[in-house]
Design a protein around this motif. Structure first.
Motif, PDB file in Angstrom:
ATOM      1  N   GLN A  15      11.309   6.834  13.721  1.00 16.87           N
ATOM      2  CA  GLN A  15      11.323   6.802  12.260  1.00 16.87           C
ATOM      3  C   GLN A  15      10.685   5.362  11.969  1.00 16.87           C
ATOM      4  OE1 GLN A  15      15.062   7.754  10.476  1.00 16.87           O
ATOM      5  NE2 GLN A  15      14.382   9.895  10.729  1.00 16.87           N
ATOM      6  N   GLU A  16      10.085   5.474  10.759  1.00 26.40           N
ATOM      7  CA  GLU A  16       9.486   3.939  10.394  1.00 26.40           C
ATOM      8  C   GLU A  16       9.623   4.168   8.794  1.00 26.40           C
ATOM      9  OE1 GLU A  16       5.393   1.427  10.218  1.00 26.40           O
ATOM     10  OE2 GLU A  16       5.754   2.592  12.115  1.00 26.40           O
ATOM     11  N   SER A  17      10.151   3.183   8.118  1.00 20.01           N
ATOM     12  CA  SER A  17      10.348   2.980   6.799  1.00 20.01           C
ATOM     13  C   SER A  17       9.579   1.921   6.249  1.00 20.01           C
ATOM     14  CB  SER A  17      11.935   3.166   6.326  1.00 20.01           C
ATOM     15  OG  SER A  17      12.507   1.901   6.750  1.00 20.01           O
ATOM     16  N   LYS A  18       9.134   2.231   5.026  1.00 22.05           N
ATOM     17  CA  LYS A  18       8.321   1.117   4.399  1.00 22.05           C
ATOM     18  C   LYS A  18       8.643   1.063   2.897  1.00 22.05           C
ATOM     19  CE  LYS A  18       4.243   1.707   7.556  1.00 22.05           C
ATOM     20  NZ  LYS A  18       3.712   0.394   7.799  1.00 22.05           N
ATOM     21  N   THR A  19       9.190   0.176   2.259  1.00 25.14           N
ATOM     22  CA  THR A  19       9.155  -0.061   0.997  1.00 25.14           C
ATOM     23  C   THR A  19       8.155  -0.876  -0.008  1.00 25.14           C
ATOM     24  OG1 THR A  19      11.673   0.207   1.362  1.00 25.14           O
ATOM     25  CG2 THR A  19      10.909  -0.787  -0.615  1.00 25.14           C
ATOM     26  N   HIS A  20       7.952  -0.289  -1.085  1.00 28.68           N
ATOM     27  CA  HIS A  20       6.782  -1.101  -1.832  1.00 28.68           C
ATOM     28  C   HIS A  20       7.122  -0.746  -3.427  1.00 28.68           C
ATOM     29  CE1 HIS A  20       3.008  -2.602  -3.316  1.00 28.68           C
ATOM     30  NE2 HIS A  20       2.608  -1.402  -3.493  1.00 28.68           N
ATOM     31  N   THR A  21       7.003  -1.611  -4.209  1.00 29.58           N
ATOM     32  CA  THR A  21       6.834  -1.306  -5.903  1.00 29.58           C
ATOM     33  C   THR A  21       5.412  -1.083  -6.267  1.00 29.58           C
ATOM     34  OG1 THR A  21       8.698  -3.089  -6.025  1.00 29.58           O
ATOM     35  CG2 THR A  21       7.275  -2.653  -7.883  1.00 29.58           C
ATOM     36  N   VAL A  22       5.567   0.141  -6.441  1.00 32.17           N
ATOM     37  CA  VAL A  22       4.386   0.650  -7.309  1.00 32.17           C
ATOM     38  C   VAL A  22       4.099   0.200  -8.450  1.00 32.17           C
ATOM     39  CG1 VAL A  22       3.015   3.017  -7.727  1.00 32.17           C
ATOM     40  CG2 VAL A  22       4.564   2.890  -5.626  1.00 32.17           C
ATOM     41  N   ALA A  23       2.933  -0.338  -8.866  1.00 31.37           N
ATOM     42  CA  ALA A  23       2.510  -0.738 -10.140  1.00 31.37           C
ATOM     43  C   ALA A  23       1.294  -0.258 -10.641  1.00 31.37           C
ATOM     44  CB  ALA A  23       2.901  -2.275 -10.269  1.00 31.37           C
ATOM     45  N   ALA A  24       0.289   0.304  -9.894  1.00 30.57           N
ATOM     46  CA  ALA A  24      -1.048   0.696 -10.315  1.00 30.57           C
ATOM     47  C   ALA A  24      -1.399   2.159  -9.735  1.00 30.57           C
ATOM     48  CB  ALA A  24      -1.968  -0.369  -9.746  1.00 30.57           C
ATOM     49  N   THR A  25      -2.378   2.538 -10.041  1.00 31.14           N
ATOM     50  CA  THR A  25      -3.016   3.984  -9.326  1.00 31.14           C
ATOM     51  C   THR A  25      -3.677   3.742  -8.250  1.00 31.14           C
ATOM     52  OG1 THR A  25      -5.018   3.849 -10.803  1.00 31.14           O
ATOM     53  CG2 THR A  25      -3.184   4.843 -11.864  1.00 31.14           C
ATOM     54  N   GLY A  26      -4.117   4.593  -7.298  1.00 26.31           N
ATOM     55  CA  GLY A  26      -4.648   4.420  -6.080  1.00 26.31           C
ATOM     56  C   GLY A  26      -3.599   4.419  -4.959  1.00 26.31           C
ATOM     57  N   VAL A  27      -4.313   4.070  -3.744  1.00 27.24           N
ATOM     58  CA  VAL A  27      -3.773   4.057  -2.498  1.00 27.24           C
ATOM     59  C   VAL A  27      -2.614   3.015  -2.556  1.00 27.24           C
ATOM     60  CG1 VAL A  27      -3.693   3.672   0.035  1.00 27.24           C
ATOM     61  CG2 VAL A  27      -5.593   5.003  -1.373  1.00 27.24           C
ATOM     62  N   GLN A  28      -1.529   3.207  -2.108  1.00 24.15           N
ATOM     63  CA  GLN A  28      -0.401   2.129  -2.013  1.00 24.15           C
ATOM     64  C   GLN A  28      -0.377   1.694  -0.426  1.00 24.15           C
ATOM     65  OE1 GLN A  28       1.183   1.053  -4.851  1.00 24.15           O
ATOM     66  NE2 GLN A  28      -0.737   2.607  -5.954  1.00 24.15           N
ATOM     67  N   HIS A  29      -1.521   0.719  -0.272  1.00 21.62           N
ATOM     68  CA  HIS A  29      -1.582   0.277   1.283  1.00 21.62           C
ATOM     69  C   HIS A  29      -0.348   0.002   1.749  1.00 21.62           C
ATOM     70  CE1 HIS A  29      -5.742   0.705   0.957  1.00 21.62           C
ATOM     71  NE2 HIS A  29      -5.843   0.230  -0.430  1.00 21.62           N
ATOM     72  N   PRO A  30       0.748  -0.713   1.326  1.00 24.40           N
ATOM     73  CA  PRO A  30       1.930  -1.235   2.010  1.00 24.40           C
ATOM     74  C   PRO A  30       2.873  -0.066   2.351  1.00 24.40           C
ATOM     75  CG  PRO A  30       1.624  -2.500  -0.180  1.00 24.40           C
ATOM     76  CD  PRO A  30       0.887  -1.353  -0.076  1.00 24.40           C
ATOM     77  N   LEU A  31       2.666   1.347   1.952  1.00 21.51           N
ATOM     78  CA  LEU A  31       3.209   2.483   2.576  1.00 21.51           C
ATOM     79  C   LEU A  31       2.545   3.358   3.265  1.00 21.51           C
ATOM     80  CD1 LEU A  31       4.577   3.757  -1.078  1.00 21.51           C
ATOM     81  CD2 LEU A  31       5.773   2.159   0.607  1.00 21.51           C
ATOM     82  N   THR A  32       1.338   2.891   3.727  1.00 23.20           N
ATOM     83  CA  THR A  32       0.406   3.490   4.757  1.00 23.20           C
ATOM     84  C   THR A  32       1.020   3.483   6.063  1.00 23.20           C
ATOM     85  OG1 THR A  32      -1.466   3.004   3.548  1.00 23.20           O
ATOM     86  CG2 THR A  32      -1.875   3.754   5.859  1.00 23.20           C
ATOM     87  N   PHE A  33       1.030   4.682   6.874  1.00 20.53           N
ATOM     88  CA  PHE A  33       1.267   4.870   8.202  1.00 20.53           C
ATOM     89  C   PHE A  33       0.193   4.885   9.070  1.00 20.53           C
ATOM     90  CE2 PHE A  33       2.600   7.421  11.703  1.00 20.53           C
ATOM     91  CZ  PHE A  33       3.688   6.751  12.432  1.00 20.53           C
ATOM     92  N   ARG A  34       0.155   4.114  10.249  1.00 22.35           N
ATOM     93  CA  ARG A  34      -0.740   4.031  11.319  1.00 22.35           C
ATOM     94  C   ARG A  34       0.018   4.030  12.679  1.00 22.35           C
ATOM     95  NH1 ARG A  34      -6.268   3.079   9.913  1.00 22.35           N
ATOM     96  NH2 ARG A  34      -6.396   2.224   7.545  1.00 22.35           N
ATOM     97  N   SER A  35      -0.596   4.387  13.686  1.00 21.58           N
ATOM     98  CA  SER A  35      -0.167   4.276  15.055  1.00 21.58           C
ATOM     99  C   SER A  35      -1.016   3.671  15.809  1.00 21.58           C
ATOM    100  CB  SER A  35       0.525   5.555  15.613  1.00 21.58           C
ATOM    101  OG  SER A  35       0.879   5.604  16.846  1.00 21.58           O
ATOM    102  N   LYS A  36      -0.827   2.785  16.864  1.00 24.74           N
ATOM    103  CA  LYS A  36      -1.687   2.259  17.867  1.00 24.74           C
ATOM    104  C   LYS A  36      -1.967   3.144  18.983  1.00 24.74           C
ATOM    105  CE  LYS A  36       1.125  -0.621  20.517  1.00 24.74           C
ATOM    106  NZ  LYS A  36       1.203  -1.903  21.584  1.00 24.74           N
ATOM    107  N   VAL A  37      -1.362   4.192  19.198  1.00 25.90           N
ATOM    108  CA  VAL A  37      -1.130   5.422  20.192  1.00 25.90           C
ATOM    109  C   VAL A  37      -1.257   6.487  19.289  1.00 25.90           C
ATOM    110  CG1 VAL A  37      -0.454   4.116  22.070  1.00 25.90           C
ATOM    111  CG2 VAL A  37       1.340   5.551  20.805  1.00 25.90           C
TER     112      VAL A  37
END
Length: 131
Positions: A15-37
């Motif tokens: 599990q990976e968790s990410k917290t971010h304060t949303v204040a605008a429309t569009g992609v919320q980059h700090p909440l994006t999930f990527r994996s190096k494998v």
């Protein structure tokens, strides 16, 4: 018992968790999930902590395509819900991503939890991608 980080059959769920304060429309980059494998995402959960606008609509996208939509309401207590995924989502390349977007203007603090496992025999890596 073993304290190994992984299991030979790749059955360990992470599990990976990410917290971010949303204040605008569009992609919320700090909440994006990527994996190096290569990884299979089996669940995505959102917890709203504060919503200044009363309602927060989150759109889950996989490589830019809409996979699920979740509407979170503000309440005195924190509210959590799961995105409904039609199937597990595989991130098969380093450029693959699961992102959270807000289609309408809203302000709130959200924590997103990604549940995933790595794919057996994953061959790509960050090092291979940049060399």
């Amino acid at each position: 018992s073993s304290f190994q980080y992984d299991h030979p059959a790749y059955t360990v769920m992470r599990q990976e968790s990410k917290t971010h304060t949303v204040a605008a429309t569009g992609v919320q980059h700090p909440l994006t999930f990527r994996s190096k494998v290569a990884a299979v995402v089996t669940g995505v959960y959102a917890i709203v902590r504060i919503v200044a606008t009363g309602t927060l609509i989150l759109t889950l996208t996989v490589d830019g395509s809409v996979a699920a939509i979740l509407t979170l309401q503000n309440s005195v207590n924190e509210g959590g819900q799961a995105f409904t995924l039609a199937a597990n989502r595989t991130l098969a390349a380093l450029t693959s991503r699961i992102a959270i977007e807000t289609p309408t203007h809203a302000t709130g603090t959200v924590t997103v939890i990604y549940e995933y496992r790595i794919v057996p025999g994953s061959t790509y890596s960050l090092n291979a991608a940049i060399t």
